[in-house]
Every structure is written in C-alpha cells, then in structure tokens.
Design an enzyme around this catalytic site. Sequence first.
Site, mmCIF file in Angstrom:
data_model
loop_
_atom_site.group_PDB
_atom_site.id
_atom_site.type_symbol
_atom_site.label_atom_id
_atom_site.label_comp_id
_atom_site.label_asym_id
_atom_site.label_seq_id
_atom_site.Cartn_x
_atom_site.Cartn_y
_atom_site.Cartn_z
ATOM 1 N NE ARG A 11 11.370 -6.552 10.535
ATOM 2 C CZ ARG A 11 10.264 -5.846 10.654
ATOM 3 N NH1 ARG A 11 10.311 -4.616 11.059
ATOM 4 N NH2 ARG A 11 9.095 -6.361 10.349
ATOM 5 C CE LYS A 33 -2.197 -0.576 3.733
ATOM 6 N NZ LYS A 33 -2.502 -1.703 4.581
ATOM 7 N NE ARG A 46 10.969 -7.774 4.240
ATOM 8 C CZ ARG A 46 9.824 -7.601 4.871
ATOM 9 N NH1 ARG A 46 9.795 -7.471 6.170
ATOM 10 N NH2 ARG A 46 8.690 -7.580 4.206
ATOM 11 N NE ARG A 62 -6.457 3.296 12.406
ATOM 12 C CZ ARG A 62 -5.385 2.899 11.748
ATOM 13 N NH1 ARG A 62 -5.420 1.778 11.030
ATOM 14 N NH2 ARG A 62 -4.273 3.587 11.799
ATOM 15 N NE ARG A 70 3.561 -7.962 10.606
ATOM 16 C CZ ARG A 70 4.818 -8.401 10.685
ATOM 17 N NH1 ARG A 70 5.413 -8.493 11.843
ATOM 18 N NH2 ARG A 70 5.479 -8.735 9.605
#
Length: 218
Positions: A162, A15, A128, A90, A173
Amino acid sequence: MPKIIVPMGAPGAGKGTQARLLQERRGLPQISTGDMFRALARAQTPLAQEVRAVQSAGKLISDELVIRIVEERTEHDDCRAGYILDGFPRTTVQAEMLEELAGKQGHEIVAIFINIPAELLEKRATGRRTCPVCGEIYNVYFKPPISEGVCDLHPEARLDHRSDDIPEKIAVRLDTYEKQTRPLLDYYEASHRLHQVDGTREPEPIYEDIEKIVNRKS
Ligand SMILES: [Zn+2]
C-alpha cells in the site's frame, strides 16, 4: 461498577481487534462516534436535526454536542453493564465531560493504553504485503513469503504494498497520533485511570490482560 472502556493506542496497535474481542466475549457494545454521526444523518430526532443544522451551516460540532450524542446513545439498555468507546474522548475537555457522564451513569472509566514502541509499529506497517488474489497478509520482517515478493499460494501474483505504508507517511501518522493523544494519556495517568498493556504480543495475551483490568473490582 460497570466500566466505560476507553481503548488507547497508536494506529496499528490493535485497538480495533481488542474492542471487537471485548464486544464478542463480554457483550459490551462498542459506541463509535463515527457510527453515531452516520446514524444521525438519517435519524429524525431533535438531536439529529440539531446536528444536521450545525453541519449544513459548515460549523464544527462542539464538544458539548458530542457529549450529548454520546449520552443519548449510552442511555440505552445495552449500555447498562458498561460499554467501549471509539473515537471519543479526543481531548481533555471531552475527557472531563465523560467523567461527569460516568458519574451520572454510575459507571467507572477505565482507559487502556495498548503500548507498542514506534519502531515496531513502523515495521508492522512498512513490512506489510498483501496477495491481490487471496488477500493473505505477509510481513517482510515478521512473516515473509517463501519467495520474495510473491504469495505462497499464488506464485504468479506479485504482493501489493500500500502506498500509505511507506516510512514517511507512517512517521507522519504516528507523530500526529502522539501529539493528539499525549495530553489524554497524561490526563488519564494523573487521574489514575490509565492502565497499560504490552502491545508487542499476539492479540490473545493482550486480551487476557485487558480482561483482568476490566474484571477488577472497584
Ligand atoms: Zn495468494
């Protein structure tokens, strides 16, 4: 009719990248509620004082106050040809308030959903790896380094992973996102404002699709 663009998509769907491209190439301002709240913390307007009073009383900022903040910001000249929203709406209540604002401003709302299967988002995030020396980003599934675990340019440097990019955290998430956003997606679908683009591709072809949607006559 000028468009109010509402980008939608899971964390990692791109996004931010698409909003930046729209901003750079179409000159549409990105109106971020996060940025606006940071600016209000320093501003001396009556609205800013009201927001600070609510915050210092430890109360939640109401939808009604949020829409007033959005309205005040989007009345500036730079929003006349349309704008991109970030962090708003939201909830479906906020979406209804936006509908009213759009009517007042003579703008049309276009919700753009960057659709990516959860499985692909998971691989993008869990795969990643970053070089601590040059910041180059690798992905063990899609763009692996020549030798496992080290940067192509800095063979002495072990790639970082990470701690937020572990499958359990990513699942949480995505799940949170799904729960929060599903009602909004349904809302925009039902009001025929939802446009889907295939987010599994590179940023450029995704942008081309978005541009076509934004250019559509209404
Ligand atoms: Zn490197």
